[in-house]
Design an enzyme around this catalytic site. Structure first.
Site, mmCIF file in Angstrom:
data_model
loop_
_atom_site.group_PDB
_atom_site.id
_atom_site.type_symbol
_atom_site.label_atom_id
_atom_site.label_comp_id
_atom_site.label_asym_id
_atom_site.label_seq_id
_atom_site.Cartn_x
_atom_site.Cartn_y
_atom_site.Cartn_z
ATOM 1 N N ARG A 146 -8.727 -0.268 5.007
ATOM 2 C CA ARG A 146 -8.099 0.960 4.250
ATOM 3 C C ARG A 146 -6.790 0.262 3.768
ATOM 4 O O ARG A 146 -6.094 0.773 2.758
ATOM 5 C CB ARG A 146 -7.684 1.974 5.312
ATOM 6 C CG ARG A 146 -8.981 2.941 5.322
ATOM 7 C CD ARG A 146 -8.568 4.170 6.296
ATOM 8 N NE ARG A 146 -7.143 4.520 5.760
ATOM 9 C CZ ARG A 146 -6.198 4.900 6.657
ATOM 10 N NH1 ARG A 146 -6.220 5.283 7.835
ATOM 11 N NH2 ARG A 146 -4.806 5.344 6.292
ATOM 12 N N ARG A 171 0.599 14.710 13.384
ATOM 13 C CA ARG A 171 0.987 14.451 12.053
ATOM 14 C C ARG A 171 0.786 15.914 10.933
ATOM 15 O O ARG A 171 0.374 15.985 10.051
ATOM 16 C CB ARG A 171 0.428 13.369 11.283
ATOM 17 C CG ARG A 171 0.115 11.983 12.196
ATOM 18 C CD ARG A 171 -0.559 10.835 11.481
ATOM 19 N NE ARG A 171 0.198 10.242 10.452
ATOM 20 C CZ ARG A 171 0.193 9.142 10.116
ATOM 21 N NH1 ARG A 171 -1.326 8.600 10.155
ATOM 22 N NH2 ARG A 171 0.757 8.534 9.133
ATOM 23 N N ARG A 222 -4.602 10.471 4.689
ATOM 24 C CA ARG A 222 -3.544 11.496 4.743
ATOM 25 C C ARG A 222 -2.594 11.574 3.698
ATOM 26 O O ARG A 222 -2.075 12.588 3.371
ATOM 27 C CB ARG A 222 -2.719 11.304 6.302
ATOM 28 C CG ARG A 222 -2.296 12.483 6.727
ATOM 29 C CD ARG A 222 -1.561 12.228 8.062
ATOM 30 N NE ARG A 222 -0.267 12.287 7.462
ATOM 31 C CZ ARG A 222 0.552 13.514 7.912
ATOM 32 N NH1 ARG A 222 -0.145 14.670 8.341
ATOM 33 N NH2 ARG A 222 1.667 13.355 7.583
ATOM 34 N N ASP A 271 4.369 0.641 12.062
ATOM 35 C CA ASP A 271 3.362 0.060 11.654
ATOM 36 C C ASP A 271 3.217 -1.357 12.228
ATOM 37 O O ASP A 271 2.327 -2.088 11.664
ATOM 38 C CB ASP A 271 3.279 0.126 10.049
ATOM 39 C CG ASP A 271 3.016 1.534 9.412
ATOM 40 O OD1 ASP A 271 2.451 2.228 10.396
ATOM 41 O OD2 ASP A 271 3.266 1.876 8.547
ATOM 42 N N CYS A 313 -5.604 13.834 13.507
ATOM 43 C CA CYS A 313 -5.611 12.356 13.025
ATOM 44 C C CYS A 313 -5.473 11.613 14.277
ATOM 45 O O CYS A 313 -4.883 12.143 15.255
ATOM 46 C CB CYS A 313 -4.545 12.142 12.147
ATOM 47 S SG CYS A 313 -4.017 10.454 11.850
ATOM 48 N N GLN A 350 7.315 19.941 7.121
ATOM 49 C CA GLN A 350 8.461 19.460 6.333
ATOM 50 C C GLN A 350 8.234 19.469 5.174
ATOM 51 O O GLN A 350 9.112 19.709 4.125
ATOM 52 C CB GLN A 350 8.988 18.145 6.775
ATOM 53 C CG GLN A 350 9.307 18.314 8.581
ATOM 54 C CD GLN A 350 10.268 19.219 8.632
ATOM 55 O OE1 GLN A 350 11.548 19.227 7.957
ATOM 56 N NE2 GLN A 350 10.366 20.038 9.497
ATOM 57 N N LYS A 404 0.875 -1.421 -0.082
ATOM 58 C CA LYS A 404 0.112 -0.022 -0.039
ATOM 59 C C LYS A 404 0.906 1.152 0.046
ATOM 60 O O LYS A 404 0.689 2.170 -0.794
ATOM 61 C CB LYS A 404 -0.850 -0.060 1.292
ATOM 62 C CG LYS A 404 -1.509 1.353 1.545
ATOM 63 C CD LYS A 404 -2.459 1.176 2.741
ATOM 64 C CE LYS A 404 -1.725 1.733 4.071
ATOM 65 N NZ LYS A 404 -1.536 3.054 4.167
ATOM 66 N N ASN A 405 1.921 1.355 0.925
ATOM 67 C CA ASN A 405 2.567 2.601 1.020
ATOM 68 C C ASN A 405 3.560 2.637 -0.116
ATOM 69 O O ASN A 405 4.285 3.880 -0.052
ATOM 70 C CB ASN A 405 3.455 2.565 2.205
ATOM 71 C CG ASN A 405 2.454 2.867 3.417
ATOM 72 O OD1 ASN A 405 1.249 2.908 3.437
ATOM 73 N ND2 ASN A 405 2.815 2.578 4.768
HETATM 74 C C1 UD1 Z 1 4.271 6.893 6.576
HETATM 75 C C2 UD1 Z 1 3.214 5.782 6.375
HETATM 76 C C3 UD1 Z 1 2.898 5.271 7.550
HETATM 77 C C4 UD1 Z 1 3.815 5.124 8.749
HETATM 78 C C5 UD1 Z 1 4.864 6.217 8.859
HETATM 79 C C6 UD1 Z 1 5.853 5.949 9.586
HETATM 80 C C7 UD1 Z 1 2.669 6.060 3.821
HETATM 81 C C8 UD1 Z 1 1.516 6.452 3.209
HETATM 82 N N1 UD1 Z 1 2.497 6.165 5.398
HETATM 83 O O1 UD1 Z 1 3.372 7.954 6.967
HETATM 84 O O2 UD1 Z 1 2.083 3.989 7.402
HETATM 85 O O3 UD1 Z 1 3.331 4.560 9.835
HETATM 86 O O4 UD1 Z 1 5.180 6.732 7.236
HETATM 87 O O5 UD1 Z 1 6.552 5.042 9.203
HETATM 88 O O6 UD1 Z 1 3.783 5.777 3.599
HETATM 89 N N2 UD1 Z 1 5.956 14.918 10.675
HETATM 90 C C9 UD1 Z 1 6.217 15.942 11.296
HETATM 91 N N3 UD1 Z 1 6.451 17.071 9.981
HETATM 92 C C10 UD1 Z 1 6.110 16.680 8.768
HETATM 93 C C11 UD1 Z 1 6.023 15.478 8.582
HETATM 94 C C12 UD1 Z 1 5.754 14.372 9.503
HETATM 95 O O7 UD1 Z 1 6.285 16.466 12.211
HETATM 96 O O8 UD1 Z 1 5.927 17.649 7.913
HETATM 97 C C13 UD1 Z 1 6.305 13.790 11.959
HETATM 98 C C14 UD1 Z 1 5.048 12.981 12.082
HETATM 99 O O9 UD1 Z 1 3.947 13.679 13.073
HETATM 100 C C15 UD1 Z 1 5.276 11.729 12.757
HETATM 101 C C16 UD1 Z 1 6.834 11.664 12.097
HETATM 102 O O10 UD1 Z 1 7.127 12.993 11.473
HETATM 103 O O11 UD1 Z 1 5.640 12.031 14.372
HETATM 104 C C17 UD1 Z 1 6.844 10.524 10.978
HETATM 105 O O12 UD1 Z 1 5.926 10.680 10.157
HETATM 106 P P1 UD1 Z 1 6.037 10.430 8.650
HETATM 107 O O13 UD1 Z 1 6.999 9.550 8.264
HETATM 108 O O14 UD1 Z 1 5.569 11.896 7.798
HETATM 109 O O15 UD1 Z 1 4.606 9.623 8.300
HETATM 110 P P2 UD1 Z 1 3.624 9.396 6.925
HETATM 111 O O16 UD1 Z 1 4.785 9.872 5.898
HETATM 112 O O17 UD1 Z 1 2.561 10.190 7.262
#
Ligand code: UD1
Length: 423
Positions: free
Chosen positions: A401, A126, A97, A309, A121, A130, A26-27
């Site tokens: 999902r 989240r 998301r 995950d 969320c 960045q 999926k990811n």
């Molecule tokens: C992706 C995965 C999700 C997995 C996660 C962590 C997909 C579609 N989803 O989610 O299944 O659980 O990686 O391995 O690939 N953060 C910030 N600012 C930002 C972006 C992120 O502070 O701009 C923080 C988030 O709140 C979180 C951490 O960074 O605490 C990691 O999040 P991130 O790696 O971005 O998760 P996703 O990419 O949403």
């Protein structure tokens, strides 16, 4: 009349035995589908799993103007020759998301994007700061209007971007945007997840110039246009890990095919620590478990460490372990919601901040529980498979999902599991 929400009904106690095929990730599929926005040519994507997040992403891409041909069973051909509507609405982003992944490609190709902020969320704040910071460094003008990110850039330019935290979709968004930027972009402190390598491979097949995907420094030399390509999505390492944890918890003996054991080093180590015997080949994994699991203490962290995950699934495994384990969640601040539900099944878990202390008990009791997020749902399924008696899991739309045909696959492995209510 009230529509009955779908539930899963599990009669616990059957060890999982047999062989199933693992689906595409999926990811990895979600960003690869968004990569189609970067070209006006056809992108043929195979090994796409049939699950709700993919359906949502395809609806979003169609809304934007992408033509999508469903060739079945797992192949789609996308063509983004005409981008009519450069928007991801609140309704789309709130259900998934990962819809934020259209931001980078839309901006790079069409010069503008209007994307709803994800908002609250269940598993944590989240934020997407960045993503925004990186695109601004590449020359985008970004404003927040009425809860939407409005991004404009006639032509993105290369930049050196140091990510403050490791973010998977953040890295993917910037990598996609940089493929069509003018000049070279360097992303430092990039996420190293295998799904990023898979996306990079697709982009490279489209003509992008990318080096270092899978390491923490990714360099992208922008090119004027990208072309059509074919790409087969990598296997789902989280689906793989979920079935392995389920087999381990139930004292089973399973073989998973069409997967890749190299994607799961940290998870396989922990399963071995719990007492499972594991054999692997190039594209398969066998797991056999003959006794009660030993407790496994773990801490989630970005790849290649133990994945967040898989945290909830290992919580269920530890609930029935012969001793005490400690699980620390370091990625998301509110990702222990399954604990309350597992306690309804008699689990002995104490939470302190982002740490759970799990004292294993010989068996769980079946109960009526509620899924709160995608991986929490998987942990409840594992608990239900182990428990004595019947477990009813409500709100399984969370599970739908992210898992393709989970109850069919579990039934094939001998589980007693049924869906009730309308889909
Ligand atoms: C992706 C995965 C999700 C997995 C996660 C962590 C997909 C579609 N989803 O989610 O299944 O659980 O990686 O391995 O690939 N953060 C910030 N600012 C930002 C972006 C992120 O502070 O701009 C923080 C988030 O709140 C979180 C951490 O960074 O605490 C990691 O999040 P991130 O790696 O971005 O998760 P996703 O990419 O949403």
């Amino acid at each position: 009349m009230h529509e009955q929400t779908p539930k899963l009904i599990i009669q616990g106690g059957n060890p999982l035995r047999g062989e199933i095929r693992i689906s595409g990730a999926k990811n990895a599929a979600l960003p690869v589908l968004c990569a189609a926005l970067l070209t006006g040519d056809d992108i043929r994507i195979s090994n796409v799993p049939r699950l709700m997040d993919i359906t949502t992403m395809i609806s979003l891409l169609k809304e934007i103007g992408v033509s999508v041909h469903d060739n079945g069973p797992s192949e789609f051909v996308l063509c983004a020759a005409n981008l009519a509507h450069l928007t991801a609405s609140y309704d789309m982003v709130k259900t998934m998301r990962a819809a934020i992944l259209v931001l980078g490609p839309l901006l790079a190709r069409a010069g503008e994007a209007y994307i709803s902020l994800p908002g609250g969320c269940a598993i944590g704040l989240r934020p997407v700061d960045q993503h925004i910071k990186g695109l601004e460094a590449m020359g985008a003008e970004i404003t927040i209007e009425h809860g939407y990110i409005h991004a404009v850039a006639k032509q993105l330019h290369g930049a050196r971007i140091v990510m403050d935290i490791v973010t998977v979709t953040g890295t993917e968004n910037l990598m996609m945007a940089a493929t069509l930027a003018h000049g070279t972009t360097v992303i430092e402190n990039a996420a190293r997840e295998p799904e990023i390598i898979d996306l990079a491979n697709c982009l490279i097949a489209m003509g992008a110039r990318i080096h270092g995907a899978g390491s923490d420094i990714i360099t992208i030399e922008g090119v004027p246009v990208l072309r059509g390509a074919e790409h087969a999505v990598m296997p789902d390492r989280i689906e793989t890990g979920t079935f392995l944890a389920a087999a381990c918890a139930t004292g089973g003996d399973i073989r998973l095919s069409e997967t890749d054991p190299h994607l799961l080093d940290a998870v396989l180590d922990k399963l071995t620590e719990s007492g499972a015997s594991i054999e692997t080949g190039a594209r398969w994994i066998n797991l056999e478990m003959q006794h009660r699991p030993k407790p496994v203490t773990l801490r989630t962290a970005p790849y290649p460490a133990f994945p967040t995950d898989m945290q909830a699934q290992f919580m269920s495994l530890n609930c029935i372990a012969d001793g005490t384990a400690v699980i620390t969640e370091t990625i998301f601040e509110n990702r222990l919601m399954h604990v309350q539900e597992l306690k309804r099944m008699n689990a002995d878990i104490r939470v302190e901040g982002n740490t759970a202390i799990i004292r294993g008990i010989p068996g769980l009791d079946g109960a009526h529980v509620m899924a709160t997020d995608l991986r929490a749902s998987a942990s409840l399924v594992i608990a239900g498979l182990v428990a004595q008696g019947e477990t009813v899991i409500d709100r399984i739309y969370h599970l739908d999902r992210g898992y393709e045909a989970i109850e069919k696959k579990l039934s094939l492995l001998g589980a007693s599991i049924q869906r009730a209510g309308t889909h």
